[in-house]
Write an enzyme that holds these catalytic residues in place. Structure first.
Site, short mmCIF file in Angstrom:
data_model
loop_
_atom_site.label_atom_id
_atom_site.label_comp_id
_atom_site.label_asym_id
_atom_site.label_seq_id
_atom_site.Cartn_x
_atom_site.Cartn_y
_atom_site.Cartn_z
N ARG A 90 0.85 -1.19 0.00
CA ARG A 90 0.00 0.00 0.00
C ARG A 90 0.89 1.24 0.00
O ARG A 90 1.95 1.26 0.63
CB ARG A 90 -0.92 0.02 1.23
N ASP A 138 3.91 -0.23 -7.20
CA ASP A 138 2.63 -0.44 -7.89
C ASP A 138 1.51 0.31 -7.18
O ASP A 138 0.35 0.19 -7.56
CB ASP A 138 2.30 -1.95 -7.92
N GLU A 166 -3.45 7.59 -4.16
CA GLU A 166 -3.94 7.08 -5.44
C GLU A 166 -5.46 7.06 -5.57
O GLU A 166 -5.99 6.97 -6.68
CB GLU A 166 -3.42 5.66 -5.68
N HIS A 189 -1.16 0.23 -9.95
CA HIS A 189 -1.85 -0.78 -9.13
C HIS A 189 -2.35 -1.93 -10.02
O HIS A 189 -3.51 -2.37 -9.93
CB HIS A 189 -3.02 -0.16 -8.36
#
Length: 334
Positions: A234, A258, A263, A295
Protein backbone atom coordinates in the site's frame (compact mmCIF):
# COMPACT_ATOMS: atom_id res chain seq x y z
CA UNK A 1 -29.46 -11.93 -3.86
CA UNK A 2 -29.28 -8.41 -5.36
CA UNK A 3 -25.69 -7.23 -5.61
CA UNK A 4 -24.20 -3.89 -6.62
CA UNK A 5 -20.60 -4.00 -7.85
CA UNK A 6 -18.85 -0.68 -7.25
CA UNK A 7 -15.69 0.32 -9.17
CA UNK A 8 -16.45 -2.30 -11.83
CA UNK A 9 -13.70 -2.40 -14.46
CA UNK A 10 -14.41 -3.51 -18.01
CA UNK A 11 -11.63 -6.09 -17.86
CA UNK A 12 -12.93 -7.79 -14.68
CA UNK A 13 -16.65 -7.95 -15.49
CA UNK A 14 -16.39 -11.08 -17.71
CA UNK A 15 -14.61 -12.94 -14.88
CA UNK A 16 -17.24 -11.85 -12.35
CA UNK A 17 -20.06 -12.83 -14.71
CA UNK A 18 -18.58 -16.28 -15.16
CA UNK A 19 -18.12 -16.77 -11.42
CA UNK A 20 -21.69 -15.63 -10.72
CA UNK A 21 -23.03 -18.13 -13.26
CA UNK A 22 -26.39 -16.30 -13.33
CA UNK A 23 -26.98 -17.17 -9.67
CA UNK A 24 -27.45 -13.61 -8.40
CA UNK A 25 -28.93 -10.41 -9.77
CA UNK A 26 -25.87 -8.26 -10.32
CA UNK A 27 -25.48 -4.63 -11.38
CA UNK A 28 -22.09 -3.22 -12.34
CA UNK A 29 -21.24 0.47 -11.99
CA UNK A 30 -17.90 2.24 -12.57
CA UNK A 31 -18.41 4.67 -9.70
CA UNK A 32 -16.38 4.30 -6.52
CA UNK A 33 -18.13 3.90 -3.19
CA UNK A 34 -18.08 7.31 -1.50
CA UNK A 35 -20.43 9.15 0.88
CA UNK A 36 -22.22 10.52 -2.20
CA UNK A 37 -22.52 7.23 -4.13
CA UNK A 38 -23.57 5.14 -1.12
CA UNK A 39 -27.20 5.96 -2.00
CA UNK A 40 -26.82 3.93 -5.20
CA UNK A 41 -26.87 0.80 -2.99
CA UNK A 42 -30.49 1.41 -1.99
CA UNK A 43 -32.46 -1.79 -2.63
CA UNK A 44 -29.42 -4.07 -2.81
CA UNK A 45 -28.68 -6.86 -0.31
CA UNK A 46 -24.94 -6.80 -0.90
CA UNK A 47 -22.26 -4.69 -2.48
CA UNK A 48 -18.79 -5.53 -3.73
CA UNK A 49 -16.00 -2.98 -3.49
CA UNK A 50 -12.37 -2.61 -4.46
CA UNK A 51 -9.33 -1.13 -2.70
CA UNK A 52 -10.06 2.44 -3.84
CA UNK A 53 -13.58 2.43 -2.38
CA UNK A 54 -14.49 4.23 0.85
CA UNK A 55 -15.68 1.95 3.64
CA UNK A 56 -15.42 4.50 6.44
CA UNK A 57 -17.79 4.56 9.41
CA UNK A 58 -19.93 7.31 7.85
CA UNK A 59 -20.34 5.37 4.61
CA UNK A 60 -21.10 2.12 6.44
CA UNK A 61 -23.81 3.84 8.47
CA UNK A 62 -25.41 5.07 5.25
CA UNK A 63 -25.21 1.63 3.71
CA UNK A 64 -26.91 0.18 6.80
CA UNK A 65 -29.73 2.71 6.40
CA UNK A 66 -30.09 1.69 2.75
CA UNK A 67 -30.49 -1.98 3.71
CA UNK A 68 -27.09 -3.36 2.75
CA UNK A 69 -26.24 -6.45 4.80
CA UNK A 70 -23.05 -7.71 3.14
CA UNK A 71 -19.84 -6.26 1.68
CA UNK A 72 -17.64 -8.48 -0.49
CA UNK A 73 -14.18 -7.01 -1.01
CA UNK A 74 -12.43 -7.72 -4.29
CA UNK A 75 -9.03 -7.38 -2.61
CA UNK A 76 -6.97 -8.97 0.12
CA UNK A 77 -6.30 -5.72 1.95
CA UNK A 78 -9.15 -4.18 3.90
CA UNK A 79 -7.60 -1.01 5.30
CA UNK A 80 -10.30 0.99 3.47
CA UNK A 81 -13.12 -0.56 5.53
CA UNK A 82 -13.81 0.12 9.21
CA UNK A 83 -14.32 -3.47 10.30
CA UNK A 84 -15.25 -2.56 13.88
CA UNK A 85 -18.03 -0.27 12.69
CA UNK A 86 -19.29 -2.94 10.28
CA UNK A 87 -19.40 -5.42 13.16
CA UNK A 88 -21.36 -3.01 15.34
CA UNK A 89 -23.83 -2.31 12.53
CA UNK A 90 -24.30 -5.99 11.74
CA UNK A 91 -22.87 -5.67 8.22
CA UNK A 92 -20.86 -8.73 7.26
CA UNK A 93 -17.59 -8.15 5.42
CA UNK A 94 -15.30 -10.63 3.66
CA UNK A 95 -12.13 -10.20 1.63
CA UNK A 96 -10.46 -12.27 -1.08
CA UNK A 97 -7.56 -13.36 1.09
CA UNK A 98 -4.62 -14.88 -0.76
CA UNK A 99 -6.34 -14.90 -4.14
CA UNK A 100 -3.02 -14.98 -6.01
CA UNK A 101 0.13 -14.12 -4.05
CA UNK A 102 2.34 -15.47 -6.84
CA UNK A 103 0.82 -12.95 -9.27
CA UNK A 104 1.63 -10.04 -6.97
CA UNK A 105 5.11 -11.37 -6.23
CA UNK A 106 5.92 -11.73 -9.92
CA UNK A 107 5.00 -8.09 -10.49
CA UNK A 108 7.25 -7.08 -7.60
CA UNK A 109 10.17 -8.85 -9.30
CA UNK A 110 9.27 -7.22 -12.62
CA UNK A 111 9.47 -3.80 -10.94
CA UNK A 112 12.87 -4.69 -9.50
CA UNK A 113 14.35 -5.98 -12.75
CA UNK A 114 12.95 -3.15 -14.89
CA UNK A 115 14.25 -0.52 -12.47
CA UNK A 116 17.66 -2.12 -11.87
CA UNK A 117 18.38 -2.83 -15.54
CA UNK A 118 16.89 0.52 -16.62
CA UNK A 119 14.58 -1.11 -19.14
CA UNK A 120 12.28 1.89 -19.52
CA UNK A 121 15.19 4.23 -20.32
CA UNK A 122 16.63 1.61 -22.63
CA UNK A 123 13.37 1.30 -24.54
CA UNK A 124 13.09 5.07 -24.92
CA UNK A 125 16.66 5.29 -26.16
CA UNK A 126 16.26 2.52 -28.70
CA UNK A 127 13.02 4.04 -30.04
CA UNK A 128 15.14 7.13 -30.82
CA UNK A 129 17.93 5.01 -32.33
CA UNK A 130 20.21 5.75 -29.39
CA UNK A 131 22.12 2.54 -28.71
CA UNK A 132 24.57 3.93 -26.15
CA UNK A 133 24.97 1.98 -22.91
CA UNK A 134 26.40 4.85 -20.87
CA UNK A 135 23.26 5.34 -18.76
CA UNK A 136 22.13 1.72 -18.65
CA UNK A 137 24.50 0.08 -16.18
CA UNK A 138 22.74 -1.93 -13.48
CA UNK A 139 23.71 -4.46 -10.82
CA UNK A 140 23.65 -8.23 -10.52
CA UNK A 141 20.79 -9.48 -8.31
CA UNK A 142 22.77 -12.64 -7.66
CA UNK A 143 24.01 -12.94 -4.06
CA UNK A 144 22.52 -9.62 -2.97
CA UNK A 145 20.92 -9.25 0.46
CA UNK A 146 17.14 -8.95 0.17
CA UNK A 147 14.96 -7.64 2.98
CA UNK A 148 11.27 -8.52 2.99
CA UNK A 149 9.02 -6.49 5.28
CA UNK A 150 5.90 -8.60 5.70
CA UNK A 151 6.37 -12.33 5.07
CA UNK A 152 2.74 -13.35 4.65
CA UNK A 153 1.49 -15.01 1.48
CA UNK A 154 2.95 -12.41 -0.90
CA UNK A 155 6.18 -11.98 1.04
CA UNK A 156 6.61 -15.73 1.08
CA UNK A 157 6.19 -15.90 -2.70
CA UNK A 158 8.78 -13.11 -3.09
CA UNK A 159 11.19 -15.02 -0.85
CA UNK A 160 10.75 -18.15 -2.95
CA UNK A 161 11.57 -16.26 -6.16
CA UNK A 162 14.52 -14.35 -4.70
CA UNK A 163 15.92 -17.60 -3.29
CA UNK A 164 16.15 -18.68 -6.93
CA UNK A 165 18.31 -15.62 -7.58
CA UNK A 166 20.76 -16.98 -4.98
CA UNK A 167 20.09 -14.08 -2.61
CA UNK A 168 20.57 -13.90 1.13
CA UNK A 169 17.10 -13.18 2.51
CA UNK A 170 16.24 -11.42 5.75
CA UNK A 171 12.69 -10.82 6.92
CA UNK A 172 10.63 -8.81 9.35
CA UNK A 173 7.16 -9.81 10.50
CA UNK A 174 5.25 -10.13 13.76
CA UNK A 175 4.76 -13.80 12.82
CA UNK A 176 7.96 -15.61 11.90
CA UNK A 177 7.46 -18.31 9.27
CA UNK A 178 9.37 -21.47 10.17
CA UNK A 179 8.96 -22.88 6.67
CA UNK A 180 10.67 -19.82 5.20
CA UNK A 181 13.50 -20.20 7.67
CA UNK A 182 13.94 -23.86 6.79
CA UNK A 183 13.25 -23.92 3.03
CA UNK A 184 14.72 -20.58 1.93
CA UNK A 185 17.15 -19.78 4.76
CA UNK A 186 15.27 -16.60 5.68
CA UNK A 187 16.70 -14.92 8.78
CA UNK A 188 14.31 -12.77 10.80
CA UNK A 189 15.55 -9.52 12.27
CA UNK A 190 14.41 -6.08 13.45
CA UNK A 191 13.60 -3.28 11.00
CA UNK A 192 16.70 -1.22 11.69
CA UNK A 193 19.04 -4.12 10.97
CA UNK A 194 17.05 -5.09 7.87
CA UNK A 195 17.32 -1.53 6.53
CA UNK A 196 21.07 -1.40 7.21
CA UNK A 197 21.90 -4.75 5.62
CA UNK A 198 19.61 -4.94 2.59
CA UNK A 199 20.57 -4.16 -1.00
CA UNK A 200 16.93 -4.61 -2.00
CA UNK A 201 13.88 -4.11 0.22
CA UNK A 202 10.39 -5.38 -0.59
CA UNK A 203 7.33 -3.97 1.17
CA UNK A 204 4.56 -6.56 1.38
CA UNK A 205 2.99 -5.78 4.75
CA UNK A 206 -0.66 -4.80 5.33
CA UNK A 207 -1.48 -1.17 6.00
CA UNK A 208 -2.59 -0.46 9.55
CA UNK A 209 -1.82 1.98 12.36
CA UNK A 210 1.52 0.25 13.04
CA UNK A 211 2.71 0.21 9.42
CA UNK A 212 1.47 3.64 8.27
CA UNK A 213 4.54 5.61 7.08
CA UNK A 214 6.73 2.71 8.15
CA UNK A 215 9.33 3.96 5.71
CA UNK A 216 10.14 7.57 6.55
CA UNK A 217 13.28 9.71 6.76
CA UNK A 218 14.34 8.06 10.03
CA UNK A 219 14.20 4.58 8.46
CA UNK A 220 15.71 5.74 5.19
CA UNK A 221 18.79 7.13 6.95
CA UNK A 222 19.69 3.56 7.98
CA UNK A 223 19.56 2.27 4.38
CA UNK A 224 22.43 1.79 1.97
CA UNK A 225 22.76 4.46 -0.70
CA UNK A 226 22.58 1.72 -3.33
CA UNK A 227 19.31 0.24 -1.99
CA UNK A 228 16.33 -0.35 -4.26
CA UNK A 229 12.96 -0.18 -2.52
CA UNK A 230 10.00 -2.08 -3.99
CA UNK A 231 6.47 -1.41 -2.73
CA UNK A 232 3.86 -4.00 -3.67
CA UNK A 233 1.62 -3.40 -0.65
CA UNK A 234 0.00 0.00 0.00
CA UNK A 235 1.23 3.48 -0.83
CA UNK A 236 0.88 4.80 2.71
CA UNK A 237 3.49 2.38 4.04
CA UNK A 238 5.87 4.98 2.65
CA UNK A 239 6.06 8.66 3.64
CA UNK A 240 6.16 9.79 0.03
CA UNK A 241 7.64 13.24 0.57
CA UNK A 242 10.46 11.78 2.69
CA UNK A 243 11.09 9.21 -0.02
CA UNK A 244 11.15 11.84 -2.78
CA UNK A 245 13.68 13.84 -0.81
CA UNK A 246 15.87 10.76 -0.48
CA UNK A 247 15.62 9.98 -4.18
CA UNK A 248 16.38 13.55 -5.31
CA UNK A 249 19.40 13.75 -2.99
CA UNK A 250 20.49 10.26 -4.13
CA UNK A 251 20.28 9.01 -0.56
CA UNK A 252 18.77 5.81 -2.02
CA UNK A 253 19.13 4.41 -5.53
CA UNK A 254 15.59 3.68 -6.67
CA UNK A 255 11.93 3.09 -5.92
CA UNK A 256 9.69 0.67 -7.78
CA UNK A 257 6.04 0.76 -6.78
CA UNK A 258 2.63 -0.44 -7.89
CA UNK A 259 0.88 1.79 -5.34
CA UNK A 260 0.77 5.46 -4.38
CA UNK A 261 -0.11 7.06 -1.08
CA UNK A 262 -2.76 9.34 -2.63
CA UNK A 263 -3.94 7.08 -5.44
CA UNK A 264 -7.64 7.06 -4.50
CA UNK A 265 -9.65 8.60 -7.31
CA UNK A 266 -6.61 8.65 -9.61
CA UNK A 267 -5.52 5.06 -10.19
CA UNK A 268 -7.76 2.77 -12.30
CA UNK A 269 -9.01 5.71 -14.39
CA UNK A 270 -7.85 7.39 -17.60
CA UNK A 271 -6.81 10.96 -16.77
CA UNK A 272 -4.84 11.57 -19.97
CA UNK A 273 -7.20 14.35 -21.07
CA UNK A 274 -7.53 15.90 -17.61
CA UNK A 275 -4.41 15.37 -15.54
CA UNK A 276 -4.85 15.56 -11.76
CA UNK A 277 -3.17 18.47 -9.99
CA UNK A 278 -0.92 16.36 -7.81
CA UNK A 279 2.62 17.70 -7.57
CA UNK A 280 3.88 14.74 -5.55
CA UNK A 281 2.63 12.24 -8.13
CA UNK A 282 4.17 14.31 -10.92
CA UNK A 283 7.53 14.25 -9.12
CA UNK A 284 7.35 10.46 -8.86
CA UNK A 285 6.52 10.16 -12.55
CA UNK A 286 9.32 12.51 -13.59
CA UNK A 287 12.11 10.93 -11.55
CA UNK A 288 14.21 8.49 -13.62
CA UNK A 289 14.95 6.49 -10.46
CA UNK A 290 11.25 5.71 -9.94
CA UNK A 291 9.28 3.04 -11.76
CA UNK A 292 5.57 3.50 -11.05
CA UNK A 293 2.80 1.21 -12.27
CA UNK A 294 -0.95 1.89 -11.71
CA UNK A 295 -1.85 -0.78 -9.13
CA UNK A 296 -1.83 -3.46 -11.82
CA UNK A 297 -0.05 -6.27 -9.97
CA UNK A 298 -3.26 -8.30 -9.66
CA UNK A 299 -4.18 -7.92 -13.33
CA UNK A 300 -3.58 -11.36 -14.81
CA UNK A 301 -6.20 -13.71 -16.19
CA UNK A 302 -5.41 -16.31 -13.56
CA UNK A 303 -5.63 -13.88 -10.65
CA UNK A 304 -8.85 -12.27 -11.93
CA UNK A 305 -10.43 -15.71 -12.25
CA UNK A 306 -9.59 -16.63 -8.66
CA UNK A 307 -10.55 -13.19 -7.35
CA UNK A 308 -14.00 -13.43 -8.95
CA UNK A 309 -14.52 -16.99 -7.71
CA UNK A 310 -13.66 -16.05 -4.12
CA UNK A 311 -15.89 -12.96 -4.29
CA UNK A 312 -18.91 -15.08 -5.20
CA UNK A 313 -17.88 -17.85 -2.81
CA UNK A 314 -18.19 -15.25 -0.02
CA UNK A 315 -21.57 -14.09 -1.32
CA UNK A 316 -22.85 -17.65 -1.71
CA UNK A 317 -21.87 -18.41 1.89
CA UNK A 318 -23.99 -15.49 3.10
CA UNK A 319 -26.92 -16.55 0.95
CA UNK A 320 -26.77 -19.95 2.65
CA UNK A 321 -26.55 -18.28 6.11
CA UNK A 322 -23.01 -19.53 6.56
CA UNK A 323 -19.82 -17.77 7.64
CA UNK A 324 -17.14 -18.35 5.05
CA UNK A 325 -13.42 -18.65 5.72
CA UNK A 326 -12.79 -15.07 4.55
CA UNK A 327 -15.32 -13.29 6.75
CA UNK A 328 -13.63 -10.44 8.63
CA UNK A 329 -16.51 -9.46 10.90
CA UNK A 330 -16.32 -12.72 12.86
CA UNK A 331 -13.44 -11.15 14.77
CA UNK A 332 -14.18 -9.53 18.10
CA UNK A 333 -14.37 -5.76 18.08
CA UNK A 334 -11.15 -4.33 19.50
Amino acid sequence: MKILIYSAKDFEIPFLEKANNEEHQVKYIPERLTPKTAALALGFDAISIFSADNGSSMVLERLKDFGVKYIALRSTGYDNVNINTAKKLGIKVANTAGYSPQTIAEHAIALLLALNRKLISSNHQVSNYNFSLSNLVGLDINKKTVGIIGTGRIGKAIARIMHGFNCEIIGNDINEDKELEHEYKVTYTDLEHLCKQSDIIFLSAPLNSQTHHLIDKDRIKHMKKEVILINIARGALVHTQDLLQALVSKRIAGYGTDVYEHESGIFFYDHSENKPEDKILQQLIDLPTVFLTPHQAFATKEALTILAEITFYNINCWQQNESGKNELTLELVR
